[in-house]
Motif scaffolding. Sequence first.
Motif, short mmCIF file in Angstrom:
data_model
loop_
_atom_site.label_atom_id
_atom_site.label_comp_id
_atom_site.label_asym_id
_atom_site.label_seq_id
_atom_site.Cartn_x
_atom_site.Cartn_y
_atom_site.Cartn_z
N GLN A 79 0.84 -1.19 0.00
CA GLN A 79 0.00 0.00 0.00
C GLN A 79 0.87 1.24 0.00
N ALA A 80 0.71 2.02 -1.04
CA ALA A 80 1.41 3.30 -1.14
C ALA A 80 0.52 4.39 -0.57
N PRO A 81 1.10 5.52 -0.13
CA PRO A 81 0.30 6.61 0.44
C PRO A 81 -0.79 7.06 -0.52
N GLY A 82 -2.01 7.14 -0.01
CA GLY A 82 -3.12 7.62 -0.81
C GLY A 82 -3.68 6.62 -1.80
N LYS A 83 -3.18 5.38 -1.75
CA LYS A 83 -3.64 4.37 -2.71
C LYS A 83 -4.26 3.18 -1.99
N GLU A 84 -5.02 2.39 -2.74
CA GLU A 84 -5.61 1.18 -2.21
C GLU A 84 -4.53 0.11 -2.01
N ARG A 85 -4.82 -0.82 -1.09
CA ARG A 85 -3.92 -1.95 -0.92
C ARG A 85 -3.93 -2.79 -2.19
N GLU A 86 -2.75 -3.20 -2.62
CA GLU A 86 -2.58 -3.88 -3.91
C GLU A 86 -1.98 -5.27 -3.71
N PHE A 87 -2.53 -6.24 -4.39
CA PHE A 87 -2.00 -7.59 -4.36
C PHE A 87 -0.66 -7.65 -5.09
N VAL A 88 0.31 -8.36 -4.50
CA VAL A 88 1.66 -8.44 -5.07
C VAL A 88 2.04 -9.86 -5.45
N ALA A 89 1.73 -10.82 -4.58
CA ALA A 89 2.13 -12.20 -4.86
C ALA A 89 1.39 -13.14 -3.93
N ALA A 90 1.21 -14.37 -4.38
CA ALA A 90 0.57 -15.39 -3.54
C ALA A 90 1.24 -16.73 -3.78
N SER A 131 1.80 -25.62 -0.19
CA SER A 131 2.98 -26.45 -0.46
C SER A 131 4.11 -25.67 -1.12
N GLY A 132 3.77 -24.49 -1.64
CA GLY A 132 4.75 -23.72 -2.41
C GLY A 132 4.76 -24.08 -3.88
N GLY A 133 3.93 -25.03 -4.27
CA GLY A 133 3.95 -25.49 -5.65
C GLY A 133 3.28 -24.55 -6.64
N ASN A 134 2.40 -23.72 -6.14
CA ASN A 134 1.71 -22.75 -7.01
C ASN A 134 2.00 -21.33 -6.55
N THR A 135 2.25 -20.46 -7.49
CA THR A 135 2.44 -19.05 -7.21
C THR A 135 1.67 -18.23 -8.22
N TYR A 136 1.42 -16.97 -7.86
CA TYR A 136 0.64 -16.10 -8.75
C TYR A 136 1.06 -14.66 -8.52
N TYR A 137 1.18 -13.91 -9.62
CA TYR A 137 1.60 -12.51 -9.55
C TYR A 137 0.75 -11.67 -10.48
N PRO A 138 0.56 -10.41 -10.13
CA PRO A 138 -0.06 -9.50 -11.10
C PRO A 138 0.98 -9.08 -12.13
N ASP A 139 0.52 -8.54 -13.24
CA ASP A 139 1.43 -8.14 -14.30
C ASP A 139 2.44 -7.09 -13.84
#
Length: 127
Positions: free
Chosen positions: A39-50, A54-62
């Motif tokens: 979350q940056a000042p004045g902005k909404e909380r943003e998804f970064v990584a999941a 097990s660690g076998g699956n990951t996901y990122y925004p562009d």
Amino acid sequence: QVQLVESGGGLVQAGGSLRLSCAASGRAFSSYAMGWFRQAPGKEREFVAAISRSGGNTYYPDSVKGRFTISRDNAKNTVYLQMNSLKPEDTAVYYCAAAWAPLIQSIVAISTRYDYWGQGTQVTVSS
């Protein structure tokens, strides 16, 4: 109950790297899918990584794909976020979060699905 404590934030020049850590205590860490948000000042909380249990699956925004890598060590109850090629627009407070996940390969990318949050760590990228 799960307690999460982030560390590793700081000031870095554009193009540099940082590795964030999130140490978990409390109930079985491997039962939770984990995520990083910012979350940056004045902005909404943003998804970064999941990452799945097990660690076998990951996901990122562009916005971070190819630059950030999430990983976890269930033996150490820790999740990491390796951030490379940092940009000034990556400046934010970074939070880790834990989501109860009955399926071992589940990914959780929606903030409202997370049950526990850390206090955050500041990342500042200078131009």
